[in-house]
Design a protein around this motif. Structure first.
Motif, PDB file in Angstrom:
ATOM      1  N   ASN A   1       0.966  -8.105  39.032  1.00 50.77           N
ATOM      2  CA  ASN A   1       2.139  -7.252  39.137  1.00 50.77           C
ATOM      3  C   ASN A   1       2.192  -6.337  37.921  1.00 50.77           C
ATOM      4  OD1 ASN A   1       5.450  -7.243  38.327  1.00 50.77           O
ATOM      5  ND2 ASN A   1       4.837  -6.491  40.324  1.00 50.77           N
ATOM      6  N   CYS A   2       2.181  -5.039  38.154  1.00 47.36           N
ATOM      7  CA  CYS A   2       2.145  -4.061  37.070  1.00 47.36           C
ATOM      8  C   CYS A   2       3.554  -3.626  36.686  1.00 47.36           C
ATOM      9  CB  CYS A   2       1.325  -2.841  37.488  1.00 47.36           C
ATOM     10  SG  CYS A   2      -0.381  -3.218  37.955  1.00 47.36           S
ATOM     11  N   HIS A   3       3.785  -3.479  35.408  1.00 46.68           N
ATOM     12  CA  HIS A   3       5.074  -2.980  34.932  1.00 46.68           C
ATOM     13  C   HIS A   3       4.848  -2.215  33.637  1.00 46.68           C
ATOM     14  CE1 HIS A   3       5.062  -6.275  31.925  1.00 46.68           C
ATOM     15  NE2 HIS A   3       4.613  -7.012  32.910  1.00 46.68           N
ATOM     16  N   ASN A   4       5.731  -1.280  33.358  1.00 38.44           N
ATOM     17  CA  ASN A   4       5.668  -0.525  32.113  1.00 38.44           C
ATOM     18  C   ASN A   4       4.343   0.231  31.947  1.00 38.44           C
ATOM     19  OD1 ASN A   4       6.824   0.333  29.675  1.00 38.44           O
ATOM     20  ND2 ASN A   4       5.763  -1.249  28.507  1.00 38.44           N
ATOM     21  N   LEU A   5       3.794   0.743  33.063  1.00 36.54           N
ATOM     22  CA  LEU A   5       2.552   1.506  32.989  1.00 36.54           C
ATOM     23  C   LEU A   5       2.852   3.005  32.985  1.00 36.54           C
ATOM     24  CD1 LEU A   5       0.152  -0.437  35.395  1.00 36.54           C
ATOM     25  CD2 LEU A   5       0.502  -0.719  32.944  1.00 36.54           C
ATOM     26  N   TRP A   6       2.041   3.754  32.262  1.00 37.65           N
ATOM     27  CA  TRP A   6       2.284   5.191  32.111  1.00 37.65           C
ATOM     28  C   TRP A   6       1.588   6.015  33.184  1.00 37.65           C
ATOM     29  CZ3 TRP A   6      -2.105   8.055  31.366  1.00 37.65           C
ATOM     30  CH2 TRP A   6      -3.238   7.368  30.930  1.00 37.65           C
ATOM     31  N   ALA A   7       0.771   5.402  34.050  1.00 35.09           N
ATOM     32  CA  ALA A   7       0.055   6.143  35.091  1.00 35.09           C
ATOM     33  C   ALA A   7      -0.095   5.268  36.327  1.00 35.09           C
ATOM     34  CB  ALA A   7      -1.318   6.572  34.592  1.00 35.09           C
ATOM     35  N   PRO A   8      -0.110   5.864  37.519  1.00 30.81           N
ATOM     36  CA  PRO A   8      -0.375   5.093  38.731  1.00 30.81           C
ATOM     37  C   PRO A   8      -1.841   4.690  38.783  1.00 30.81           C
ATOM     38  CG  PRO A   8      -0.292   7.424  39.249  1.00 30.81           C
ATOM     39  CD  PRO A   8       0.101   7.303  37.808  1.00 30.81           C
ATOM     40  N   ARG A   9      -2.150   3.617  39.435  1.00 32.02           N
ATOM     41  CA  ARG A   9      -3.523   3.144  39.520  1.00 32.02           C
ATOM     42  C   ARG A   9      -4.369   4.107  40.347  1.00 32.02           C
ATOM     43  NH1 ARG A   9      -7.280   0.603  43.588  1.00 32.02           N
ATOM     44  NH2 ARG A   9      -8.809  -0.433  42.255  1.00 32.02           N
ATOM     45  N   GLN A  10      -5.587   4.363  39.897  1.00 31.96           N
ATOM     46  CA  GLN A  10      -6.517   5.218  40.635  1.00 31.96           C
ATOM     47  C   GLN A  10      -7.898   4.578  40.599  1.00 31.96           C
ATOM     48  OE1 GLN A  10      -9.237   7.273  39.459  1.00 31.96           O
ATOM     49  NE2 GLN A  10      -9.147   6.350  37.415  1.00 31.96           N
ATOM     50  N   CYS A  11      -8.755   4.931  41.560  1.00 30.30           N
ATOM     51  CA  CYS A  11     -10.097   4.333  41.625  1.00 30.30           C
ATOM     52  C   CYS A  11     -11.128   5.367  42.068  1.00 30.30           C
ATOM     53  CB  CYS A  11     -10.106   3.132  42.560  1.00 30.30           C
ATOM     54  SG  CYS A  11      -9.563   3.516  44.242  1.00 30.30           S
ATOM     55  N   LYS A  12     -10.961   6.600  41.585  1.00 34.24           N
ATOM     56  CA  LYS A  12     -11.843   7.674  42.041  1.00 34.24           C
ATOM     57  C   LYS A  12     -12.675   8.313  40.934  1.00 34.24           C
ATOM     58  CE  LYS A  12      -8.897   8.949  45.950  1.00 34.24           C
ATOM     59  NZ  LYS A  12      -8.128  10.033  46.616  1.00 34.24           N
ATOM     60  N   ARG A  13     -12.317   8.107  39.670  1.00 31.81           N
ATOM     61  CA  ARG A  13     -12.996   8.800  38.578  1.00 31.81           C
ATOM     62  C   ARG A  13     -12.822   8.007  37.291  1.00 31.81           C
ATOM     63  NH1 ARG A  13      -8.534   9.647  36.299  1.00 31.81           N
ATOM     64  NH2 ARG A  13      -6.705  10.378  37.427  1.00 31.81           N
ATOM     65  N   LEU A  14     -13.658   8.327  36.319  1.00 29.23           N
ATOM     66  CA  LEU A  14     -13.484   7.763  34.990  1.00 29.23           C
ATOM     67  C   LEU A  14     -12.251   8.380  34.346  1.00 29.23           C
ATOM     68  CD1 LEU A  14     -17.127   7.858  33.550  1.00 29.23           C
ATOM     69  CD2 LEU A  14     -15.937   5.895  34.548  1.00 29.23           C
ATOM     70  N   SER A  15     -11.439   7.567  33.706  1.00 27.20           N
ATOM     71  CA  SER A  15     -10.282   8.091  32.973  1.00 27.20           C
ATOM     72  C   SER A  15     -10.740   8.619  31.622  1.00 27.20           C
ATOM     73  CB  SER A  15      -9.254   6.981  32.766  1.00 27.20           C
ATOM     74  OG  SER A  15      -9.758   6.023  31.842  1.00 27.20           O
TER      75      SER A  15
END
Length: 217
Positions: A78-92
């Motif tokens: 369970n994610c909380h207090n994150l500054w970005a939505p999860r993504q799975c398409k590219r290197l951050s």
């Protein structure tokens, strides 16, 4: 894994992000949610020690945008207090910075040959910065590292070292994970950047104030 051949197993439904994820594992990276400081950002109930137990080293801040982060799965994570939505398409940006810290760039003619630009930063001229502010948007970049000004790529930042300079308003500004300079002061964003703005110049990403912007001109 240490040494020998690295075998990557991919399902027939694998996409680009899945390939990047597995390559990161082969290069020595664990999942982002396995960092020792993960309890500040996620709650984990899973008993899967291979994919969820805390054991990962921390490079930079907790990277919610990393291709190595699992999604918010009820019953496991369970994610909380994150500054970005999860993504799975590219290197951050954090992924790129981490890779360059573990595998520092070496000058090679016709491959990687950075030179100092007008700003006193190193630039390689490569087309590797199409979106330096993901997930906030493309800010202050044309897709290329230099060749003479603007933010430089993670490779050139590692090559030349992260810089801290004094801007023309007298505030010390440090390069964030986007390559832009940030002083941390409150400011009003330009109209086309307001939807990415939290009211402050950095400290790691997003729009920067006009004074910090001038450091890269």
């Amino acid at each position: 894994m240490v040494g020998a051949q690295q075998n990557l197993q991919l399902a027939n439904w694998a996409q680009k992000g899945d390939v990047l994820h597995e390559f990161m594992h082969a290069l020595g990276f664990l999942h982002e949610h396995q960092r020792e400081d993960r309890d500040l950002y996620v709650t984990c109930w899973s008993k899967d020690t291979a994919n969820y137990v805390k054991k990962g080293m921390a490079i930079g801040r907790y990277d919610a945008d990393s291709v190595m982060h699992y999604p918010d799965i009820r019953g496991d994570l369970n994610c909380h207090n994150l500054w970005a939505p999860r993504q799975c398409k590219r290197l951050s940006n954090g992924d790129k910075v981490g890779l360059n810290k573990l595998y520092p760039p070496v000058r090679q003619p016709r491959v990687y040959n950075p030179e100092k630009g007008y700003t006193d930063l190193y630039y390689c001229g490569r087309h590797n910065m199409e979106n330096n502010n993901a997930p906030f948007g493309k800010i202050s970049v044309d897709g290329y590292c230099g060749p003479n000004n603007g933010p430089n790529c993670p490779s050139c930042r590692e090559y030349g070292g992260i810089q801290t300079w004094c801007n023309d308003e007298g505030s010390y500004a440090t390069q964030g994970e986007t390559g832009l300079f940030y002083c941390g002061r409150r400011f009003t964003a330009r109209e086309n950047e307001r939807r990415y703005h939290d009211g402050f110049c950095g400290p790691n990403n997003g729009p920067h104030c006009d004074s910090c912007r001038r450091l890269l001109e």
